[in-house]
Write a protein that holds these residues in place. Structure first.
Motif, PDB file in Angstrom:
ATOM      1  N   TRP A 133     -52.000  40.859  52.603  1.00 21.08           N
ATOM      2  CA  TRP A 133     -53.060  41.858  52.811  1.00 21.08           C
ATOM      3  C   TRP A 133     -54.365  41.177  53.236  1.00 21.08           C
ATOM      4  O   TRP A 133     -55.006  41.590  54.213  1.00 21.08           O
ATOM      5  N   MET A 134     -54.734  40.120  52.522  1.00 19.15           N
ATOM      6  CA  MET A 134     -56.001  39.456  52.817  1.00 19.15           C
ATOM      7  C   MET A 134     -56.005  38.853  54.224  1.00 19.15           C
ATOM      8  O   MET A 134     -57.009  38.936  54.951  1.00 19.15           O
ATOM      9  N   ASP A 135     -54.902  38.261  54.624  1.00 24.03           N
ATOM     10  CA  ASP A 135     -54.809  37.691  55.970  1.00 24.03           C
ATOM     11  C   ASP A 135     -54.938  38.778  57.033  1.00 24.03           C
ATOM     12  O   ASP A 135     -55.606  38.590  58.058  1.00 24.03           O
ATOM     13  N   LEU A 136     -54.294  39.924  56.792  1.00 18.17           N
ATOM     14  CA  LEU A 136     -54.361  41.017  57.753  1.00 18.17           C
ATOM     15  C   LEU A 136     -55.782  41.576  57.856  1.00 18.17           C
ATOM     16  O   LEU A 136     -56.282  41.834  58.961  1.00 18.17           O
ATOM     17  N   PHE A 137     -56.439  41.753  56.728  1.00 18.78           N
ATOM     18  CA  PHE A 137     -57.832  42.224  56.771  1.00 18.78           C
ATOM     19  C   PHE A 137     -58.705  41.260  57.585  1.00 18.78           C
ATOM     20  O   PHE A 137     -59.551  41.694  58.380  1.00 18.78           O
ATOM     21  N   ALA A 138     -58.500  39.969  57.374  1.00 19.13           N
ATOM     22  CA  ALA A 138     -59.296  38.970  58.089  1.00 19.13           C
ATOM     23  C   ALA A 138     -59.018  39.020  59.594  1.00 19.13           C
ATOM     24  O   ALA A 138     -59.944  38.907  60.413  1.00 19.13           O
ATOM     25  N   GLN A 139     -57.757  39.196  59.974  1.00 24.36           N
ATOM     26  CA  GLN A 139     -57.409  39.291  61.393  1.00 24.36           C
ATOM     27  C   GLN A 139     -58.092  40.477  62.059  1.00 24.36           C
ATOM     28  O   GLN A 139     -58.588  40.388  63.184  1.00 24.36           O
ATOM     29  N   ILE A 140     -58.120  41.603  61.351  1.00 26.38           N
ATOM     30  CA  ILE A 140     -58.726  42.815  61.910  1.00 26.38           C
ATOM     31  C   ILE A 140     -60.248  42.765  61.817  1.00 26.38           C
ATOM     32  O   ILE A 140     -60.945  43.445  62.549  1.00 26.38           O
ATOM     33  N   GLU A 141     -60.764  41.953  60.905  1.00 27.15           N
ATOM     34  CA  GLU A 141     -62.190  41.772  60.625  1.00 27.15           C
ATOM     35  C   GLU A 141     -62.745  42.801  59.658  1.00 27.15           C
ATOM     36  O   GLU A 141     -63.944  43.107  59.665  1.00 27.15           O
ATOM     37  N   PHE A 142     -61.871  43.338  58.812  1.00 20.51           N
ATOM     38  CA  PHE A 142     -62.336  44.139  57.689  1.00 20.51           C
ATOM     39  C   PHE A 142     -62.863  43.203  56.592  1.00 20.51           C
ATOM     40  O   PHE A 142     -62.266  42.170  56.307  1.00 20.51           O
ATOM     41  N   ALA A 143     -63.949  43.603  55.962  1.00 23.50           N
ATOM     42  CA  ALA A 143     -64.462  42.896  54.790  1.00 23.50           C
ATOM     43  C   ALA A 143     -64.028  43.636  53.537  1.00 23.50           C
ATOM     44  O   ALA A 143     -64.102  44.871  53.475  1.00 23.50           O
ATOM     45  N   VAL A 144     -63.546  42.913  52.541  1.00 20.53           N
ATOM     46  CA  VAL A 144     -63.156  43.510  51.269  1.00 20.53           C
ATOM     47  C   VAL A 144     -64.400  43.615  50.394  1.00 20.53           C
ATOM     48  O   VAL A 144     -65.038  42.615  50.082  1.00 20.53           O
ATOM     49  N   THR A 145     -64.740  44.819  49.984  1.00 20.28           N
ATOM     50  CA  THR A 145     -65.917  45.023  49.139  1.00 20.28           C
ATOM     51  C   THR A 145     -65.549  45.252  47.674  1.00 20.28           C
ATOM     52  O   THR A 145     -66.383  45.061  46.790  1.00 20.28           O
ATOM     53  N   ARG A 146     -64.292  45.656  47.428  1.00 20.99           N
ATOM     54  CA  ARG A 146     -63.833  45.849  46.050  1.00 20.99           C
ATOM     55  C   ARG A 146     -62.314  45.935  46.054  1.00 20.99           C
ATOM     56  O   ARG A 146     -61.713  46.416  47.022  1.00 20.99           O
ATOM     57  N   TYR A 147     -61.722  45.472  44.960  1.00 18.95           N
ATOM     58  CA  TYR A 147     -60.268  45.585  44.782  1.00 18.95           C
ATOM     59  C   TYR A 147     -59.992  46.011  43.350  1.00 18.95           C
ATOM     60  O   TYR A 147     -60.584  45.480  42.411  1.00 18.95           O
ATOM     61  N   GLN A 148     -59.085  46.986  43.194  1.00 18.53           N
ATOM     62  CA  GLN A 148     -58.766  47.499  41.863  1.00 18.53           C
ATOM     63  C   GLN A 148     -57.255  47.506  41.638  1.00 18.53           C
ATOM     64  O   GLN A 148     -56.486  47.860  42.547  1.00 18.53           O
ATOM     65  N   GLU A 149     -56.853  47.131  40.443  1.00 20.52           N
ATOM     66  CA  GLU A 149     -55.473  47.260  40.008  1.00 20.52           C
ATOM     67  C   GLU A 149     -55.416  48.412  39.011  1.00 20.52           C
ATOM     68  O   GLU A 149     -56.175  48.444  38.044  1.00 20.52           O
TER      69      GLU A 149
END
Length: 256
Positions: free
Chosen positions: A206-222
């Motif tokens: 998931w993190m690699d894909l976000f970086a490829q698209i250039e999305f920034a992760v602002t929060r993650y919840q489990e």
């Protein structure tokens, strides 16, 4: 990975739509939104902005449209797209009952056909977030968002997949599938509650894909089942879901 998952999932959701009508009616009448398999309150998850006045919002994989309605009640101008005509029929009926001005579109959330940079906010709860290929629908979400726009989505936690037996029976406290190279699972021919083809990735995936698209992760919840949960839902026992995260929520932003 299976072949024509789009048609497979479309047919399954059209056939299953009557089984979701009662649930849809309940969701449309909630004062406070509840999310995911175990109905966790918006008060604890905060997937929606409190004030959505003047916000152009779209739900990708909207099903019966209750999330779209929750956004409308917060002031947003709302569009909702889903591949299932039968699910949308329920959504449109409920929208008429609630006098809700929502634009419903029958179509694939991986390729909406809507103009670039049309929305400020994109959301998916068990819609595109699990039934569409991540690399495809996330790029579509990026295209639809304006600079500075936000994407929030809820789907299955990877643990809920790797702890699920291959026959589709309830999740266990054991590993049944490899984590490496995870892509999702084809549930169409399992012995226990067959459904469709769903997608998931490893956390690094998931993190690699976000970086490829250039999305920034602002929060993650489990997300876990609440303490009062009992029984089993979607092949996940409550006792399992109280100790292991059954769902995950990603909050992403597109650079301004």
């Amino acid at each position: 990975m299976t072949g024509d998952y789009v048609s497979t999932n479309k047919d399954i959701w059209n056939a299953d739509a009557p089984n979701w009508a009662e649930f849809a009616h309940r969701q449309w009448t909630l004062e406070t939104p509840e999310w995911g398999t175990w109905n966790n309150s918006e008060d604890g998850i905060n997937m929606l902005p409190a004030d959505m006045a003047q916000v152009d919002a779209i739900e990708l994989g909207s099903g019966t449209g209750y999330v779209a309605y929750w956004m409308l009640r917060r002031g947003a101008r709302v569009t909702a797209i889903d591949i299932s005509a039968e699910q949308l029929a329920t959504a449109r009926d409920l929208a008429a009952q609630h006098d809700a001005d929502i634009t419903f579109i029958e179509g694939n959330a991986e390729e909406t056909g809507l103009p670039d940079a049309s929305f400020d906010f994109v959301i998916s709860e068990y819609g595109a977030s699990i039934w569409c290929k991540p690399e495809t629908w996330l790029r579509e979400a990026w295209r639809l968002l304006r600079p500075g726009g936000r994407l929030v989505f809820l789907g299955n936690h990877p643990l809920s997949l790797i702890c699920s037996p291959l026959d589709g029976s309830p999740a266990q406290r054991a590993l049944h599938r490899p984590y490496k190279d995870m892509w999702g699972a084809d549930w169409t021919e399992v012995e226990y509650e067959p459904t469709g083809v769903c997608f998931n990735l490893t956390m690094a995936g998931w993190m690699d894909l976000f970086a490829q698209i250039e999305f920034a992760v602002t929060r993650y919840q489990e997300v876990y089942a609440p303490d009062h949960a009992m029984g089993e839902r979607a092949a996940i026992p409550a006792d399992w879901a109280k100790e292991y995260p059954v769902e995950q929520v990603w909050h992403l932003s597109k650079p301004a």
